[in-house]
Design an enzyme around this catalytic site. Structure first.
Site, mmCIF file in Angstrom:
data_model
loop_
_atom_site.group_PDB
_atom_site.id
_atom_site.type_symbol
_atom_site.label_atom_id
_atom_site.label_comp_id
_atom_site.label_asym_id
_atom_site.label_seq_id
_atom_site.Cartn_x
_atom_site.Cartn_y
_atom_site.Cartn_z
ATOM 1 C CE1 TYR A 15 -3.400 3.103 0.930
ATOM 2 C CE2 TYR A 15 -1.333 3.324 3.008
ATOM 3 C CZ TYR A 15 -2.920 3.332 2.361
ATOM 4 O OH TYR A 15 -2.983 4.963 3.220
HETATM 5 N N1 LIG Z 1 -8.988 7.631 6.938
HETATM 6 C C1 LIG Z 1 -7.737 7.489 7.378
HETATM 7 O O1 LIG Z 1 -7.263 7.797 8.434
HETATM 8 C C2 LIG Z 1 -6.222 8.106 6.347
HETATM 9 C C3 LIG Z 1 -4.935 7.321 7.019
HETATM 10 C C4 LIG Z 1 -4.303 8.130 5.404
HETATM 11 C C5 LIG Z 1 -4.569 8.250 4.345
HETATM 12 N N2 LIG Z 1 -6.490 8.335 4.323
HETATM 13 C C6 LIG Z 1 -6.631 8.541 2.824
HETATM 14 O O2 LIG Z 1 -7.475 9.648 2.544
HETATM 15 C C7 LIG Z 1 -8.234 8.795 1.650
HETATM 16 C C8 LIG Z 1 -10.314 8.735 2.357
HETATM 17 O O3 LIG Z 1 -9.736 7.714 3.483
HETATM 18 P P1 LIG Z 1 -11.152 7.057 3.442
HETATM 19 O O4 LIG Z 1 -10.621 6.370 4.944
HETATM 20 O O5 LIG Z 1 -12.384 7.981 3.518
HETATM 21 O O6 LIG Z 1 -11.012 6.072 2.883
HETATM 22 P P2 LIG Z 1 -11.749 4.330 2.617
HETATM 23 O O7 LIG Z 1 -12.797 4.463 3.495
HETATM 24 O O8 LIG Z 1 -11.210 3.873 2.014
HETATM 25 O O9 LIG Z 1 -12.746 4.405 0.581
HETATM 26 C C9 LIG Z 1 -12.272 4.881 0.049
HETATM 27 C C10 LIG Z 1 -12.804 4.909 -1.163
HETATM 28 O O10 LIG Z 1 -12.413 5.022 -2.341
HETATM 29 C C11 LIG Z 1 -13.529 3.578 -3.242
HETATM 30 N N3 LIG Z 1 -12.519 2.334 -3.266
HETATM 31 C C12 LIG Z 1 -11.552 1.419 -2.807
HETATM 32 N N4 LIG Z 1 -11.011 0.833 -4.192
HETATM 33 C C13 LIG Z 1 -11.831 1.069 -5.511
HETATM 34 C C14 LIG Z 1 -12.253 0.770 -6.103
HETATM 35 N N5 LIG Z 1 -11.116 -0.868 -7.067
HETATM 36 N N6 LIG Z 1 -12.576 1.551 -7.251
HETATM 37 C C15 LIG Z 1 -13.249 2.340 -7.123
HETATM 38 N N7 LIG Z 1 -12.835 3.253 -6.071
HETATM 39 C C16 LIG Z 1 -12.872 2.251 -4.636
HETATM 40 C C17 LIG Z 1 -14.279 2.914 -1.731
HETATM 41 O O11 LIG Z 1 -15.394 2.645 -2.429
HETATM 42 P P3 LIG Z 1 -16.024 1.574 -1.564
HETATM 43 O O12 LIG Z 1 -17.475 1.608 -0.978
HETATM 44 O O13 LIG Z 1 -16.828 0.689 -2.831
HETATM 45 O O14 LIG Z 1 -15.367 0.672 -1.753
HETATM 46 C C18 LIG Z 1 -13.959 4.443 -1.713
HETATM 47 O O15 LIG Z 1 -15.220 4.635 -1.040
HETATM 48 C C19 LIG Z 1 -7.596 7.478 0.462
HETATM 49 O O16 LIG Z 1 -7.575 7.603 -0.486
HETATM 50 C C20 LIG Z 1 -6.447 7.102 2.056
HETATM 51 O O17 LIG Z 1 -6.183 5.975 1.235
HETATM 52 C C21 LIG Z 1 -6.976 7.991 4.843
#
Ligand SMILES: NC(=O)c1ccc[n+]([C@@H]2O[C@H](COP(=O)([O-])OP(=O)(O)OC[C@H]3O[C@@H](n4cnc5c(N)ncnc54)[C@H](OP(=O)(O)O)[C@@H]3O)[C@@H](O)[C@H]2O)c1
Length: 242
Positions: free
Chosen positions: A154
């Site tokens: 990742y």
């Molecule tokens: N949350 C944190 O604390 C954190 C920390 C570090 C970095 N980030 C980054 O911040 C961003 C948002 O975080 P988050 O926690 O909201 O992320 P998340 O909950 O993992 O959501 C990611 C989104 O991406 C979509 N997705 C995943 N695989 C996909 C695919 N193959 N095709 C199309 N869409 C896909 C998911 O759709 P589905 O609903 O279909 O799964 C979901 O809507 C991300 O880029 C994450 O890496 C977050």
């Protein structure tokens, strides 16, 4: 009957829930037409649609996912104000190497291949934006600079997404700014147990989860700033220093 093309729209990938949903809602509240990309339909998406967002489906793990989404966006919009690459997959790297390689390919597809294709294919629409400048925002992770070996596949793909932002900043200047937002512990996953949460927060200077608004504010600030490109903005409560 022909439908008018959206002008100066904001595309948010992975907008069905959590941070992506917040970004789509925030962009709508700012008055931008929003194109909300999603993979899994959710009730929140229905709410976005009812509020006027155009919701476009697509699996970005599919090798043609990026180009197909770009084609759908080109069919719906005459110009773009911003593209926000939020969609992301996240998992501990598998012990078995064959499984780990499968994960590596998946992370590469979602975090590198799809954003690369979208940036290339949507650059003309960003160039047609009526604002002085248009924006691309790559949402990466503090692990892009300081990887956690448990998540190495990742982390490597997020580092590539970050590096791509710098190439596109050079390639698309001066009309399009390209910046990176690096979240830290913004919103735990449901599978993070109490111990893991406590450990992460103990390593975070500000001692709490950031919440989706912290990312929303960072993205909004980038869009408002005419003189910032190729920047990497950590929004992590200071965790990267731990
Ligand atoms: N949350 C944190 O604390 C954190 C920390 C570090 C970095 N980030 C980054 O911040 C961003 C948002 O975080 P988050 O926690 O909201 O992320 P998340 O909950 O993992 O959501 C990611 C989104 O991406 C979509 N997705 C995943 N695989 C996909 C695919 N193959 N095709 C199309 N869409 C896909 C998911 O759709 P589905 O609903 O279909 O799964 C979901 O809507 C991300 O880029 C994450 O890496 C977050």
């Amino acid at each position: 009957m022909t439908t008018a093309l959206l002008q100066d729209a904001v595309l948010v990938t992975g907008a069905g829930r959590r941070v992506g949903l917040h970004l789509a809602e925030r962009m709508m509240a700012l008055g931008h037409p929003v194109i909300a990309h999603y993979r899994t339909p959710t009730e929140d998406l229905e709410r976005l649609r009812a509020a006027g967002a155009l919701c476009l489906p697509g699996d970005l793990a599919d090798p043609d996912g990026g180009p197909r989404l770009a084609e759908a966006v080109r069919g719906a919009a005459g110009s773009l104000r911003a593209v926000i690459h939020n969609a992301s997959a996240f998992a501990v790297t598998a012990t078995d190497t064959v499984d780990a390689l499968r994960q590596l390919d998946l992370f590469h597809a979602v975090h590198v291949r799809a954003p690369f294709a979208l940036n290339r294919d949507l650059a003309p629409l960003l160039g047609a934006c009526s604002a002085r400048r248009a924006d691309i925002v790559h949402i990466t992770d503090i692990y892009a600079d300081n990887p956690n070996p448990v998540f190495d596949a990742y982390c490597a793909s997020k580092a590539a997404l970050q590096n791509l932002a710098l190439s596109f900043a050079k390639r698309l200047a001066p009309k399009v700014k390209v910046n990176v937002v690096q979240p830290g512990p913004i919103l735990f996953k449901e599978w993070h147990g109490p111990e893991a949460r406590a450990r992460v927060l103990s390593e975070t200077l500000l001692g709490e989860e950031g919440g989706v608004e912290a990312i929303g504010m960072a993205v909004e600030a980038i869009l408002h700033n005419h003189y910032q490109t190729g920047a990497i903005v950590a929004v992590d409560g200071g965790r990267r220093l731990a």
